[in-house]
Design a protein around this motif. Structure first.
Motif, mmCIF file in Angstrom:
data_model
loop_
_atom_site.group_PDB
_atom_site.id
_atom_site.type_symbol
_atom_site.label_atom_id
_atom_site.label_comp_id
_atom_site.label_asym_id
_atom_site.label_seq_id
_atom_site.Cartn_x
_atom_site.Cartn_y
_atom_site.Cartn_z
ATOM 1 N N LEU A 488 9.939 5.819 5.987
ATOM 2 C CA LEU A 488 9.560 4.804 7.361
ATOM 3 C C LEU A 488 8.758 4.525 7.333
ATOM 4 N N LEU A 489 7.605 5.242 7.526
ATOM 5 C CA LEU A 489 6.017 4.888 6.913
ATOM 6 C C LEU A 489 6.034 4.543 5.634
ATOM 7 N N ARG A 490 6.550 5.830 4.531
ATOM 8 C CA ARG A 490 6.463 5.342 3.805
ATOM 9 C C ARG A 490 6.527 3.866 3.023
ATOM 10 N N TYR A 491 7.952 3.293 3.734
ATOM 11 C CA TYR A 491 8.340 1.935 3.151
ATOM 12 C C TYR A 491 7.145 1.247 3.562
ATOM 13 N N LEU A 492 6.411 1.471 5.208
ATOM 14 C CA LEU A 492 5.471 0.884 5.928
ATOM 15 C C LEU A 492 4.619 0.150 5.256
ATOM 16 N N VAL A 493 4.132 1.217 4.341
ATOM 17 C CA VAL A 493 2.293 1.156 3.554
ATOM 18 C C VAL A 493 2.365 0.421 2.279
ATOM 19 N N ILE A 494 3.760 0.738 1.426
ATOM 20 C CA ILE A 494 3.980 0.672 0.578
ATOM 21 C C ILE A 494 4.439 -1.211 0.849
ATOM 22 N N LYS A 495 4.175 -1.273 1.927
ATOM 23 C CA LYS A 495 5.066 -3.322 1.818
ATOM 24 C C LYS A 495 4.431 -4.137 1.843
ATOM 25 N N ASP A 496 3.535 -3.323 3.138
ATOM 26 C CA ASP A 496 2.345 -4.297 4.374
ATOM 27 C C ASP A 496 1.431 -3.387 3.759
ATOM 28 N N CYS A 497 0.522 -4.997 3.386
ATOM 29 C CA CYS A 497 -0.902 -4.429 2.574
ATOM 30 C C CYS A 497 -1.908 -4.445 4.262
ATOM 31 N N GLU A 498 -3.025 -3.870 4.101
ATOM 32 C CA GLU A 498 -3.499 -3.816 4.874
ATOM 33 C C GLU A 498 -4.551 -5.284 5.229
ATOM 34 N N SER A 499 -4.826 -5.562 4.356
ATOM 35 C CA SER A 499 -5.364 -7.285 4.630
ATOM 36 C C SER A 499 -4.571 -7.885 5.802
ATOM 37 N N ASP A 500 -3.174 -7.999 5.264
ATOM 38 C CA ASP A 500 -1.910 -8.906 5.995
ATOM 39 C C ASP A 500 -1.545 -8.181 6.868
ATOM 40 N N ASN A 501 -1.497 -6.637 7.161
ATOM 41 C CA ASN A 501 -1.308 -5.652 8.208
ATOM 42 C C ASN A 501 0.018 -6.762 9.563
ATOM 43 N N GLN A 502 1.253 -7.223 8.453
ATOM 44 C CA GLN A 502 2.272 -7.877 9.173
ATOM 45 C C GLN A 502 2.883 -6.918 10.277
ATOM 46 N N THR A 503 2.873 -5.461 9.535
ATOM 47 C CA THR A 503 3.417 -5.052 11.238
ATOM 48 C C THR A 503 2.792 -3.737 12.294
ATOM 49 N N GLY A 504 1.392 -4.297 11.565
ATOM 50 C CA GLY A 504 0.587 -3.510 12.489
ATOM 51 C C GLY A 504 0.124 -1.785 12.050
#
Length: 606
Positions: A488-504
């Motif tokens: 889950l963490l790997r997916y979040l890091v890949i899919k969510d850019c730090e600039s967007d940070n949709q997931t938080g």
């Protein structure tokens, strides 16, 4: 031989002598001695094979008053003799005719008690035979009764059901076809026995909308409730190939028909009306009755919503979510049982209710009802503890079905609940995978999903991305959960850019490192060192034993495994090391991805 014949003739003569003496007496003048002498002589005639002569005595119009008062005493020896003779024996036929005559001629009250006593005294393999033999005379007598008819019908049905209840219910196709003890046949015979009394209730209800004599109706309702618990709760009720008329399906249909006829079917299904419950001073008795009633109502719901018995009577006006709500109590009752025949009914009922619903249509507010939280927890217990593989698999499929039906807030709440209560790494891993799927939908769809992004997702990640006991956590036992969390963490890091940070996730990265990644590193180092030392120790012991195949035990993940050879123990220990290597490789990949993303951001800002 002559001596036996003379004794038998003496028995007939004795009976005739008693009859002649009683013929000149008034009914009120019969004494206890007369009853005893009549019973002894009648019994002797039956046992010596003189049933034909006894039948003549009973059929003689002159003896009508005597038989009315004394005939019921012959029930016990008569039943014994009927079972003693073979089916085609004339003497058995004479005995059956005597039984029929007694039902017509005897004092109904006395004969009723005599028949009931006979049913009460039977046991074991003869229960069904005895009940089926006495149902017709019992019905004849009850129809004649003027006083306390409802009470007597209720007593009869309760006695019969109580006698049948200890018998095992045939379950497999072969058992049902053999019907070794006659239970299938007997159950359907009992329903036929009850029909005249059902018709009486229906007739009286049609006469007046304010039908006041509710006693008989209540007794029939009690019978139906008991029948739902036994045999129907544990019976196999699926259609079976090769059985044209499934006896328990037929019995279930008849019970549903009775409930409909006496206007209790819909109230039972929707209002959970249970008839007049007696007030028990003894709490234990009250608890037993409450449990029995809950079992019966659960079985009734299964019959209606899974097997579709009585579906023609069913009002098609209720929403699928309301039907699920109505059935949650019943599903919970069935799923707390361990017998496959009952547990599977609970799973089938739950599945049937869920399949009526659209995905994402079940409102989160339903989780405020106790059953909507208890039932998934029961599902988890079945998934993890049930020894039957196909039942475990079905439970898992139904849990997923249940998750799919909730709206997004409902899914979020359910995930939180199961993560806190399941206490099973495999289940937690499964829920974490579901969270990942919901996050994926949130990130790839245009719709605004607040429940699996931002601070709502972070509240779930706080439960997911941590080790329960820090670095001391048993990594092997929790490997399913840990791998799912890392994925889950790997997916979040890949899919969510730090600039967007949709997931938080980027906001809470320091917390994740502190609670999850660092303790996991320490735990892996400790665990690998421990298992490598164990392997080294085993190899040294093997050399000292000069390669002998010594059998001993080994403890893995806090559990002592069965005794095994050194080679087998080494295999187990190497397997554990492989699991740690796998976790370590995914952990390294996650940290590498985080580092790359953070470096890219720093490069952009510089």
């Amino acid at each position: 031989m002559r001596e036996e014949q003379s004794q038998a003739i003496m028995a007939v003569d004795e009976l005739q002598a008693i009859i002649q003496r009683c013929q000149i007496l008034e009914e009120a003048d019969f004494k206890g001695e007369d009853f005893n002498l009549f019973q002894v002589a009648g019994q002797k005639c039956l046992e010596d094979g003189y049933a034909a002569q006894l039948l003549e005595v009973i059929q003689n119009e002159k003896n009508k008053v005597i038989i009315k008062n004394m005939g019921w005493n012959l029930i016990s020896p008569l039943v014994r003799c009927i079972f003693m003779y073979k089916q085609e024996d004339d003497k058995r036929d004479h005995c059956l005719k005597i039984l029929d005559q007694l039902a017509q001629l005897c004092n109904p009250k006395e004969l009723f008690l005599g028949l009931l006593e006979q049913i009460e005294q039977t046991s074991g393999e003869q229960v069904c035979q005895t009940v089926m033999l006495l149902l017709q005379p019992l019905q004849t007598v009850l129809l004649k009764l003027q006083n306390k008819k409802a009470y007597s019908v209720g007593l009869s049905l309760a006695m019969i059901v109580n006698q049948l209840t200890p018998l095992p219910v045939p379950y497999t196709k072969q058992q049902i076809q053999e019907d070794k003890l006659g239970l299938c046949q007997c159950c359907n015979a009992v329903v036929d026995f009850a029909k005249p009394f059902v018709n009486q209730v229906v007739k009286n209800m049609e006469k007046s909308s304010e039908y006041n004599d509710m006693e008989l109706k209540e007794e029939l309702l009690k019978f139906c409730m008991k029948s739902l618990k036994y045999p129907l709760l544990t019976a196999q009720l699926e259609q079976l190939e090769g059985i044209e008329e499934h006896p328990f399906r037929h019995f279930a249909t008849e019970i549903i028909d009775i409930l409909w006829d006496i206007r209790e079917l819909i109230p039972l299904v929707f209002l959970h009306h249970k008839g007049k419950s007696p007030h028990w001073e003894n709490q234990e008795f009250a608890d037993i009755e409450r449990k029995d009633s809950a079992d019966s109502l659960a079985c009734l719901s299964y019959l209606m919503f899974v097997q579709h018995f009585g579906v023609d009577c069913f009002p098609m006006v209720f929403s699928p979510s309301y039907l699920l709500q109505c059935n949650m109590t019943h599903i919970e009752v069935l799923m707390k049982r361990t017998e496959e025949s009952v547990l599977s009914k609970g799973l089938d009922l739950f599945e049937s209710c869920l399949l009526r619903m659209e995905d994402n249509s079940l409102l989160h507010q339903y989780l405020e009802f106790r059953g909507f939280i208890n039932v998934p927890q029961d599902l988890v217990k079945v998934m993890t503890l049930c020894p039957i593989e196909h039942v475990r698999k079905k439970s898992l499929n139904i849990l997923q079905l249940f998750i799919d039906k909730f709206d997004l807030e409902g899914k979020h709440t359910l995930f939180r609940c199961l993560l806190k209560t399941s206490n099973h790494a495999g289940v937690e891993g499964y829920i974490i995978k579901n969270i990942k799927d919901q996050v994926h939908l949130s990130l790839t769809k245009a719709c605004d999903n607040i429940w699996f992004t931002g601070h709502h997702l972070i509240s779930l990640l706080d439960l997911v991305l941590l080790l329960p006991e820090g670095a001391e956590t048993d990594l092997l036992q929790n490997s399913d959960r840990i791998m799912a969390s890392l994925n889950l963490l790997r997916y979040l890091v890949i899919k969510d850019c730090e600039s967007d940070n949709q997931t938080g996730v980027w906001t809470t990265l320091a917390k994740i490192e502190q609670n999850f990644l660092k303790p996991l590193h320490v735990g892996l180092n400790m665990s690998k060192a421990h298992y490598e030392a164990e392997i080294k120790n085993k190899k040294e012991n093997r050399r000292e034993a000069h390669g002998s195949n010594t059998v001993s035990s080994v403890t893995v993940s806090g559990e002592k495994l069965p005794a095994m050879t050194t080679e087998m123990q080494l295999q187990v220990l190497h397997s554990a090391l492989f699991t740690f290597d796998l976790i370590e490789s995914v952990l390294a990949r996650v940290e590498e991805l985080i580092e790359v993303k953070l470096k890219a951001v720093m490069d952009e800002n510089s």
